[in-house]
Design an enzyme around this catalytic site. Structure first.
Site, PDB file in Angstrom:
ATOM      1  N   ASP A  73      -8.753  -3.569  -5.730  1.00 44.48           N
ATOM      2  CA  ASP A  73      -8.207  -2.890  -6.913  1.00 44.48           C
ATOM      3  C   ASP A  73      -6.696  -2.802  -6.763  1.00 44.48           C
ATOM      4  OD1 ASP A  73      -8.058  -0.908  -4.911  1.00 44.48           O
ATOM      5  OD2 ASP A  73      -9.973  -0.080  -5.559  1.00 44.48           O
ATOM      6  N   ASP A  75      -3.334  -0.400  -7.239  1.00 46.10           N
ATOM      7  CA  ASP A  75      -2.798   0.941  -7.453  1.00 46.10           C
ATOM      8  C   ASP A  75      -1.307   0.828  -7.719  1.00 46.10           C
ATOM      9  OD1 ASP A  75      -5.297   1.948  -6.866  1.00 46.10           O
ATOM     10  OD2 ASP A  75      -4.849   2.223  -4.744  1.00 46.10           O
ATOM     11  N   ASP A 155      -0.368   6.109   5.762  1.00 39.97           N
ATOM     12  CA  ASP A 155      -0.867   6.099   7.135  1.00 39.97           C
ATOM     13  C   ASP A 155      -0.316   4.959   8.001  1.00 39.97           C
ATOM     14  OD1 ASP A 155      -2.375   4.367   5.573  1.00 39.97           O
ATOM     15  OD2 ASP A 155      -4.304   5.317   5.979  1.00 39.97           O
TER      16      ASP A 155
HETATM   17  P1  ATP Z   1      -8.951  -0.544   0.564  1.00 41.05           P
HETATM   18  O1  ATP Z   1      -8.621  -1.920   0.120  1.00 41.05           O
HETATM   19  O2  ATP Z   1      -9.975  -0.518   1.627  1.00 41.05           O
HETATM   20  O3  ATP Z   1      -9.185   0.421  -0.565  1.00 41.05           O
HETATM   21  P2  ATP Z   1      -6.467   0.848   0.781  1.00 41.05           P
HETATM   22  O4  ATP Z   1      -5.296   0.638   1.699  1.00 41.05           O
HETATM   23  O5  ATP Z   1      -6.226   0.643  -0.676  1.00 41.05           O
HETATM   24  O6  ATP Z   1      -7.628  -0.049   1.329  1.00 41.05           O
HETATM   25  P3  ATP Z   1      -7.259   3.511   0.089  1.00 41.05           P
HETATM   26  O7  ATP Z   1      -8.170   4.417   0.819  1.00 41.05           O
HETATM   27  O8  ATP Z   1      -7.664   3.012  -1.254  1.00 41.05           O
HETATM   28  O9  ATP Z   1      -6.978   2.300   1.068  1.00 41.05           O
HETATM   29  O10 ATP Z   1      -5.843   4.238  -0.017  1.00 41.05           O
HETATM   30  C1  ATP Z   1      -4.769   3.723  -0.756  1.00 41.05           C
HETATM   31  C2  ATP Z   1      -3.453   3.965  -0.023  1.00 41.05           C
HETATM   32  O11 ATP Z   1      -3.213   5.365   0.068  1.00 41.05           O
HETATM   33  C3  ATP Z   1      -3.441   3.446   1.406  1.00 41.05           C
HETATM   34  O12 ATP Z   1      -3.028   2.097   1.466  1.00 41.05           O
HETATM   35  C4  ATP Z   1      -2.445   4.369   2.071  1.00 41.05           C
HETATM   36  O13 ATP Z   1      -1.126   3.947   1.811  1.00 41.05           O
HETATM   37  C5  ATP Z   1      -2.636   5.690   1.341  1.00 41.05           C
HETATM   38  N1  ATP Z   1      -3.607   6.590   2.049  1.00 41.05           N
HETATM   39  C6  ATP Z   1      -4.925   6.723   1.788  1.00 41.05           C
HETATM   40  N2  ATP Z   1      -5.495   7.636   2.594  1.00 41.05           N
HETATM   41  C7  ATP Z   1      -4.512   8.103   3.388  1.00 41.05           C
HETATM   42  C8  ATP Z   1      -4.425   9.078   4.437  1.00 41.05           C
HETATM   43  N3  ATP Z   1      -5.530   9.732   4.834  1.00 41.05           N
HETATM   44  N4  ATP Z   1      -3.239   9.304   5.013  1.00 41.05           N
HETATM   45  C9  ATP Z   1      -2.131   8.649   4.602  1.00 41.05           C
HETATM   46  N5  ATP Z   1      -2.130   7.707   3.648  1.00 41.05           N
HETATM   47  C10 ATP Z   1      -3.281   7.436   3.031  1.00 41.05           C
HETATM   48 MG    MG Z   2      -7.695   1.059  -2.247  1.00 36.14          MG
END
Ligand code: ATP
Ligand code: MG
Length: 453
Positions: A73, A75, A155
């Site tokens: 997705d 963001d 993170d």
């Molecule tokens: P995926 O493709 O698995 O969804 P993602 O990186 O998009 O991976 P998400 O959980 O959707 O992961 O989170 C989106 C973004 O928000 C992350 O890339 C990170 O930058 C930030 N984020 C999410 N959770 C945390 C956290 N617990 N602490 C700090 N930053 C976070």
């Molecule tokens: Mg994500």
């Protein structure tokens, strides 16, 4: 149009350093093309930029594009407030109360738009400390900030990359692009502090390492074994969401092993220890995780209820046999065992009740595969959960819990014509489970694979 003008003004082949300290990489340095970006996400960025706001794709999508993977997705992060974003898009709505984000819809696609946030770090000694609990867990993360603040509260370095689709530039605050190339997962800031702020980051480290096949940087990995118990302070529902993401990531097998290697499964899948210590249990779970990964790789639907049903099955089986050994009849013993196991896991993992129905159906159908005479196999074929229950039976056969012949029989029975089916029927015996005998360890009271009395 806007994109072309901006490219003309700013040039597209240079990389430079921004005032904020971020490296700004041009297309020649990052290689991401706008045609790889979802149309809706592009439109959201263009509209925000047209209203003089900043707008960047952020997080997983930028990381995945850099790695040559297809993003799940898209963001968007912006300096517009949720209300300002809401006013720009007719089909949008604000989600959440404390931590507001905006969902912008185009057709069936939803883009999540988040306003830049800061983690409230104090800038001068005079400011108040950030609100944390006694273990260092941040109690608020809902303060707006600038883009550099927003990067610092993320993170891992590879998750703090911002892509501007109009200028075709990546803003890289913490050398995330270099870490992507090296395939290293590195925490932003001091790892111990960041895990204390939010212990779920430990689970996220295991998930990303498994999903991306990255090595966890040594300094990022080191505090985990000591801090793992902090997961006990996290609401169970959040742990469950993270468990689900790991199991549905397409790399569940690697993820579960990563969790175990880091000692994190006590906080997330406490039942793993018991299962993996038993060879049949381990073979069963491995087969279940591998099947799920394969289905996701093939873009087939994978059901969390099926997978959680598999994770809990070794416990159901054990409890079932214990109840039978205590004199209960097979069928009531199975139903009691199902309820006991579901009640017990609610304390440990909190699998939501919405999955109970399907898990129970899959489990309850298992003894019916033993009945291969008369009309029974035909009735089972017509059961709405037959397919899931049959897939489950194959896992049991693969792990050696039941004879492989039983799985093969059902595979053939579905394939052949009516005459061949009739010829396959066995004598219509009383419903008696035909499980394989398991070798008893010395001193073991109830073994997993005994024939019921
Ligand atoms: P995926 O493709 O698995 O969804 P993602 O990186 O998009 O991976 P998400 O959980 O959707 O992961 O989170 C989106 C973004 O928000 C992350 O890339 C990170 O930058 C930030 N984020 C999410 N959770 C945390 C956290 N617990 N602490 C700090 N930053 C976070
Ligand atoms: Mg994500």
């Amino acid at each position: 149009m806007i994109r072309r003008i901006i490219n003309k003004v700013f040039g597209r082949n240079k990389s430079r350093l921004a005032d904020s300290g971020a490296k700004i990489l041009a297309r020649s340095a990052h290689g991401i093309r706008p045609d790889q970006i979802d149309d809706c996400a592009l439109k959201v960025c263009e509209t925000l930029a047209g209203a003089h706001y900043k707008a960047y794709l952020v997080g997983g999508a930028v990381r995945d594009l850099l790695l040559g993977n297809t993003p799940k997705d898209f963001d968007v992060a912006t300096d517009a407030t949720p209300d300002e974003v809401r006013r720009l898009f007719r089909r949008s709505r604000i989600i959440g109360r404390r931590f507001q984000i905006v969902h912008v819809m185009c057709g069936r696609v939803t883009i999540e738009v988040t306003t830049f946030r800061s983690n409230g770090q104090k800038e001068t000694e005079d400011e108040d400390e950030r609100p944390t609990d006694e273990h260092g867990r941040l109690l608020t993360d809902n303060v707006f900030g600038n883009m550099a603040d927003d990067a610092a509260r993320r993170d891992f370095t590879i998750n703090a990359l911002y892509y501007d689709p109009l200028r075709e530039e990546v803003h890289d605050y913490f050398d995330g692009v270099a870490d992507c190339k090296k395939r290293v997962l590195r925490m932003i800031g001091d790892p111990e502090t960041r895990y204390r702020e939010d212990p779920v980051r430990m689970l996220r480290a295991a998930r990303f390492a498994a999903k991306l096949d990255f090595k966890i940087d040594e300094a990022t990995r080191k505090p985990v074994s000591t801090l793992a118990p902090l997961l006990a302070n996290i609401p169970r529902a959040r742990i469950f969401d993270e468990a689900l993401k790991l199991l549905m990531s397409g790399h569940a097998l690697r993820g579960v092993h990563q969790l175990r290697a880091e000692g994190l499964h006590h906080g997330m899948l406490p039942l793993l220890d018991t299962i993996l210590d038993d060879p049949t249990g381990e073979r069963f779970i491995t087969a279940a995780l591998r099947t799920t990964d394969l289905r996701i790789a093939q873009d087939k639907p994978a059901s969390p209820a099926f997978l959680f049903g598999a994770l809990l099955w070794p416990q159901v089986l054990q409890r079932w046999h214990a109840l039978e050994a205590a004199g209960e009849k097979p069928q009531p013993a199975l139903f009691l065992a199902m309820d006991d196991v579901l009640d017990a896991q609610r304390v440990q993992l909190s699998i939501p009740r919405r999955y109970d129905g399907m898990m129970k159906e899959i489990w309850a159908l298992q003894p019916r595969f033993e009945q291969r005479g008369g009309q029974r196999p035909y009735r089972l074929l017509e059961h709405p959960r037959f397919r899931a229950a049959y897939d489950f039976l194959l896992l049991r056969a693969e792990s050696g819990e039941v004879d492989a012949e039983l799985g093969d029989w059902w595979t053939r029975f579905q394939d052949v014509d009516d005459d061949a089916r009739t010829a396959m029927l066995l004598a219509d015996t009383a419903p008696r489970p035909r499980r394989k005998r398991k070798r008893k360890k010395p001193g073991e009271a109830t073994a997993g694979g005994e024939q019921p009395a």
